[in-house]
Each structure stands twice: as C-alpha cells, then as structure tokens.
Motif scaffolding. Structure first.
Motif, PDB file in Angstrom:
ATOM      1  N   ALA A   1     -17.544 -23.329  31.133  1.00 25.39           N
ATOM      2  CA  ALA A   1     -15.933 -23.281  30.044  1.00 25.39           C
ATOM      3  C   ALA A   1     -15.090 -22.826  30.271  1.00 25.39           C
ATOM      4  N   GLY A   2     -13.829 -23.746  30.327  1.00 23.62           N
ATOM      5  CA  GLY A   2     -12.580 -22.505  31.007  1.00 23.62           C
ATOM      6  C   GLY A   2     -12.179 -21.332  30.633  1.00 23.62           C
ATOM      7  N   LYS A   3     -12.788 -21.414  29.222  1.00 23.80           N
ATOM      8  CA  LYS A   3     -12.858 -19.893  28.583  1.00 23.80           C
ATOM      9  C   LYS A   3     -13.572 -19.390  29.274  1.00 23.80           C
ATOM     10  N   THR A   4     -15.009 -19.441  29.560  1.00 24.86           N
ATOM     11  CA  THR A   4     -15.421 -18.776  30.145  1.00 24.86           C
ATOM     12  C   THR A   4     -14.656 -18.053  31.840  1.00 24.86           C
TER      13      THR A   4
ATOM     14  N   HIS B   1     -11.181 -17.795  32.164  1.00 23.62           N
ATOM     15  CA  HIS B   1      -9.960 -16.564  31.144  1.00 23.62           C
ATOM     16  C   HIS B   1     -10.891 -15.552  30.909  1.00 23.62           C
ATOM     17  N   THR B   2     -11.579 -15.532  30.907  1.00 22.47           N
ATOM     18  CA  THR B   2     -12.326 -14.105  30.319  1.00 22.47           C
ATOM     19  C   THR B   2     -12.777 -13.044  31.659  1.00 22.47           C
TER      20      THR B   2
ATOM     21  N   ASP C   1       0.320 -23.391  31.598  1.00 23.20           N
ATOM     22  CA  ASP C   1      -0.678 -23.163  30.540  1.00 23.20           C
ATOM     23  C   ASP C   1      -0.588 -21.290  30.506  1.00 23.20           C
TER      24      ASP C   1
ATOM     25  N   ARG D   1      -1.705 -18.830  29.068  1.00 26.40           N
ATOM     26  CA  ARG D   1      -2.542 -18.038  30.306  1.00 26.40           C
ATOM     27  C   ARG D   1      -2.643 -17.740  31.633  1.00 26.40           C
TER      28      ARG D   1
ATOM     29  N   GLU E   1      -9.372 -12.321  33.529  1.00 18.83           N
ATOM     30  CA  GLU E   1      -8.841 -10.961  32.187  1.00 18.83           C
ATOM     31  C   GLU E   1      -9.021 -10.292  32.467  1.00 18.83           C
TER      32      GLU E   1
END
Length: 177
Positions: A58-61, A63-64, A98, A100, A67
């Motif tokens: 997932a994109g969330k992974t 992004h984490t 985006d 972020r 970061e």
C-alpha cells in the motif's frame, strides 16, 4: 537491520595492541562488509519499491518508509530514501499534487541546501529533485539496447565525426587563404 549493525559494531572492536598489518586487514574487511551491507540494503529497498509498483504494498507503507528515512537524516538513510523515491516516484506522485510528496521534497531541498553531508548524498538528492521536476522521466534511456542498435549508433557517431572533421578542415582551408 539492528542485528546486522550489532554484528558490524562488534567486529569493529580492534585490540589496542595489534600490529598495524592486522589492523589494516581488519579495516579492509570491515570496509568490504559495509559495502556488501549497503548493496544488500539498497537492493532490498528497491525490491520494496518494485512490490509497491506491482500493487503488492500500500502507498501508506511507502509513505511511512519515506518519512522515517527523512527523519533519520543520516547518509545511509538519505541514500536509501533517494533509491526508494527513484523507484516509486512515478506511481506515488503522478500529477505532482500530493501534499505529502510536496512536503518530502521541501525537506529534501532543505537538507540539500543546509545540512552538511557527503557529496554523494548531495548529488543523489539533487538527482531526485531533478527527476521529480522532469515529471519522473529519467534523463537517459535505461533499457538495454540490442547489438544492431549499438552498431547503428556507432555508425551514426562515425558519420558525425567525419562531418565535423570535414567542416573543420574546410574552415581551416578558408581561413588559411
């Protein structure tokens, strides 16, 4: 990662009264292990990026990961972040809107301008910034070429060299009169 770092730290403890030749060998061995570690680590990050591009992550992974790497801020983390962004940037930021990603690149720009780091890391950061500015299109063709394409390119280069030589000879001949 922590286990590998612990093993590297443990191996770097050199006896204080060792002769210099053994110390040189140990330092050389440590340098080789660090290079191997870096190569494996960067390969794993690239693999993670490729998994994201194939929709296995997932994109969330991602992004984490980005970061955390930017927060860390050390040279290896910044280099890793650059490799990850080069791999996933085109999918993660297709329209460059985006918020972020905008934030990440503001941080990268600040790191590039303000924080003292190695030349290698500065150029990697600059490459990632330029890659985003060019809408994630790489500067050069990255796919392998066939032998026929290579021969054609060589013939074209030879033709251009001959044309330039003839032009230079003609200019020298005209200026000599």
């Amino acid at each position: 990662l922590r286990k590998t770092q612990y093993e590297l730290d443990r191996e770097t403890i050199v006896k204080s009264q060792d002769n210099s030749e053994q110390r040189k060998r140990e330092l050389l061995l440590l340098d080789m292990k660090m290079r191997k570690f870096r190569k494996v680590f960067l390969g794993n990050i690239k693999f993670i990026g490729e998994l994201f591009k194939l929709d296995f992550l997932a994109g969330k992974t991602i992004h984490t990961c980005i970061e955390e790497l930017l927060k860390s801020g050390d040279c290896i983390s910044l280099e890793t972040c650059c490799v990850l962004l080069e791999t996933v940037g085109s999918k993660l930021d297709p329209q460059m809107t985006d918020y972020r990603m905008n934030h990440y690149f503001e941080l990268i720009q600040k790191i590039f301008e303000c924080r003292p780091s190695s030349s290698r890391v500065k150029f990697l950061l600059l490459d990632v910034i330029e890659l985003r500015q060019s809408h994630w299109m790489p500067r050069k063709k990255t796919s392998p070429i066939t032998i026929d394409e290579l021969r054609q390119q060589m013939h074209e280069d030879d033709r251009l060299i001959k044309e330039k030589a003839a032009l230079l000879k003609r200019n020298q001949h005209l200026s000599g009169k």
